[in-house]
Design a protein around this motif. Structure first.
Motif, short mmCIF file in Angstrom:
data_model
loop_
_atom_site.label_atom_id
_atom_site.label_comp_id
_atom_site.label_asym_id
_atom_site.label_seq_id
_atom_site.Cartn_x
_atom_site.Cartn_y
_atom_site.Cartn_z
N GLY A 114 0.79 -1.22 0.00
CA GLY A 114 0.00 0.00 0.00
C GLY A 114 0.82 1.27 0.00
O GLY A 114 0.28 2.36 0.16
N SER A 115 2.14 1.17 -0.19
CA SER A 115 2.99 2.35 -0.11
C SER A 115 2.99 3.20 -1.38
O SER A 115 3.41 4.36 -1.34
N PHE A 119 -1.91 2.40 -6.44
CA PHE A 119 -1.53 1.06 -6.92
C PHE A 119 -1.96 0.01 -5.90
O PHE A 119 -1.78 0.19 -4.69
N ALA A 120 -2.50 -1.10 -6.40
CA ALA A 120 -2.85 -2.24 -5.54
C ALA A 120 -2.72 -3.52 -6.35
O ALA A 120 -3.28 -3.63 -7.44
N ASP A 121 -2.00 -4.47 -5.80
CA ASP A 121 -1.83 -5.77 -6.44
C ASP A 121 -2.63 -6.78 -5.62
O ASP A 121 -2.27 -7.09 -4.48
N CYS A 169 -11.45 1.55 0.44
CA CYS A 169 -10.65 1.38 -0.75
C CYS A 169 -11.49 0.65 -1.79
O CYS A 169 -12.14 -0.36 -1.48
N TYR A 170 -11.48 1.17 -3.01
CA TYR A 170 -12.15 0.55 -4.15
C TYR A 170 -11.09 0.18 -5.17
O TYR A 170 -10.26 1.02 -5.55
N PHE A 171 -11.10 -1.07 -5.59
CA PHE A 171 -10.05 -1.63 -6.41
C PHE A 171 -10.54 -1.98 -7.81
O PHE A 171 -11.70 -2.35 -7.99
N GLN A 172 -9.64 -1.91 -8.75
CA GLN A 172 -9.82 -2.48 -10.08
C GLN A 172 -8.69 -3.48 -10.24
O GLN A 172 -7.58 -3.11 -10.65
N THR A 177 -5.31 -0.92 -9.71
CA THR A 177 -5.47 0.41 -9.16
C THR A 177 -6.38 0.38 -7.94
O THR A 177 -7.14 -0.55 -7.73
N VAL A 178 -6.27 1.45 -7.13
CA VAL A 178 -7.10 1.61 -5.94
C VAL A 178 -7.37 3.10 -5.74
O VAL A 178 -6.48 3.93 -5.99
N VAL A 179 -8.59 3.42 -5.32
CA VAL A 179 -8.95 4.77 -4.91
C VAL A 179 -9.66 4.67 -3.57
O VAL A 179 -10.29 3.64 -3.28
#
Length: 185
Positions: A114-115, A119-121, A169-172, A177-179
């Motif tokens: 989360g740094s 970005f989110a994997d 957090c909302y992810f794709q 991606t994350v917002v």
């Protein structure tokens, strides 16, 4: 007001959930097993849709409290067929069961730290179709999920321990991606 028999089943479910959390913490396998019988009792109630108190739902138009004590909530909500509920987190432990219909449900775990902003994997931990009586526990570290009703008249039951985050957090997952945003905004 709820039928007294329905209210008794709802209250028994809440008590069973509290006992399961006390006994198993956030061990998802043990929680899932411990919640099968109380969820089965709820799902068996044909009058559950008349048992709750309306609430403003996230992502759905029809949602109601079946139980709420300030820390534990049991919610009943209607899912419109074919409308994906975005992949999101909650900030707390949650279990989802299916009351009516069929729901495609996917649970994820975040692999990155989360740094990196935006970005989110994510990796898929569980991906299956849930039918009446089926349930899934969404708890750290696999506390991200998304779902979609596959049939008309699909209803879910959510049991949540703790307070939901105001900003989630909302992810794709495919885009990695994350917002962060309010689920009602």
């Amino acid at each position: 007001m709820a039928n007294p028999e329905a209210a008794s089943v709802i209250r028994a479910c809440a008590q069973a959930v509290l006992q399961a959390i006390e006994a198993h913490g956030h061990d998802t396998a043990k929680l899932t097993a411990a919640l099968q019988a109380p969820f089965a009792a709820l799902v068996a109630r044909p009058d559950l849709r008349e048992a709750g108190v309306p609430r403003t739902g996230n992502h759905v138009a029809n949602s109601q409290y079946l139980y709420y004590d300030g820390d534990l909530s049991i919610l009943l909500f209607e899912l419109p067929k074919g409308k994906p509920i975005p992949v999101h987190d909650h900030g707390n432990w949650e279990s989802m069961a299916i009351y009516r219909g069929r729901v495609q449900h996917t649970v994820y775990e975040r692999r990155d730290d989360g740094s990196v902003e935006g970005f989110a994997d994510l990796t898929v931990i569980e991906d299956r179709v849930l039918e009446p009586g089926d349930s899934a526990v969404i708890a750290p570290p696999a506390d991200i999920h998304g779902f979609m009703a596959l049939t008309d008249d699909s209803w879910g039951i959510t049991v949540a321990s703790g307070t939901y985050k105001t900003e989630r957090c909302y992810f794709q997952p495919d885009a990695k991606t994350v917002v962060t945003r309010n689920p009602r905004g």
